[in-house]
Design an enzyme around this catalytic site. Sequence first.
Site, PDB file in Angstrom:
ATOM      1  N   ASP A 103       0.844  -1.203   0.000  1.00 61.91           N
ATOM      2  CA  ASP A 103       0.000   0.000   0.000  1.00 61.91           C
ATOM      3  C   ASP A 103       0.875   1.247   0.000  1.00 61.91           C
ATOM      4  O   ASP A 103       1.066   1.872  -1.025  1.00 61.91           O
ATOM      5  CB  ASP A 103      -0.905   0.019   1.237  1.00 61.91           C
ATOM      6  CG  ASP A 103      -2.089  -0.902   1.115  1.00 61.91           C
ATOM      7  OD1 ASP A 103      -2.885  -0.684   0.202  1.00 61.91           O
ATOM      8  OD2 ASP A 103      -2.216  -1.820   1.932  1.00 61.91           O
ATOM      9  N   THR A 107       5.775  -0.654   5.228  1.00 56.25           N
ATOM     10  CA  THR A 107       5.994  -1.953   5.865  1.00 56.25           C
ATOM     11  C   THR A 107       7.087  -2.730   5.143  1.00 56.25           C
ATOM     12  O   THR A 107       8.007  -3.264   5.769  1.00 56.25           O
ATOM     13  CB  THR A 107       4.691  -2.769   5.896  1.00 56.25           C
ATOM     14  OG1 THR A 107       3.693  -2.029   6.595  1.00 56.25           O
ATOM     15  CG2 THR A 107       4.896  -4.117   6.568  1.00 56.25           C
TER      16      THR A 107
END
Length: 180
Positions: A103, A107
């Site tokens: 996204d 991360t």
Amino acid sequence: MSREVIFTEKEIKERVSELGRQITQDYKDSKNLVLVGILKGSFVFMSDLVRSIHLPNTNVSLEFMSISSYGAETSSSGVIRIMMDLRTSIEGKDVLIIEDIVDSGLTLKHLMELLNHRNPNSLHTAVLLRKKEGLKVEVPVKYMGFDIPMVFIIGYGLDFAENYRELPYLGELKEECYKK
């Protein structure tokens, strides 16, 4: 209807097979390849991808990590938690991170930095889905499944609040399912 199909089961299988062929070609000379699946979302993708990789002269091992930045929300919280780490050393080995979706990229960037400090021979990523418009940081993705728009995707291992992982396709979760 509460969901709309974005990629059919057939489209996913074809793309995963293509990725498996690419990975097979690129790692044919590798001695030790560690596939690191990021739980829970990548488990279906990883399972199918592993069966599409054919490296008879390579020691291929599977590892798993659990990293979260979502919880029960439809957008990343930005807070990254390592909930389960690798059980074996990756030092000197070729490492391929298997991730379901990118996204913001935060991360995956954090994960790559973490694993790079463990001195692998090489470190690359295979990602099923990428929301290119949502990227906050650029992350290198060597093996890309599909680019998708800024919608919440479910199915083929991806969930919303632990639901919909079992769907054989990838679909958009419609807002009426989670907005009250």
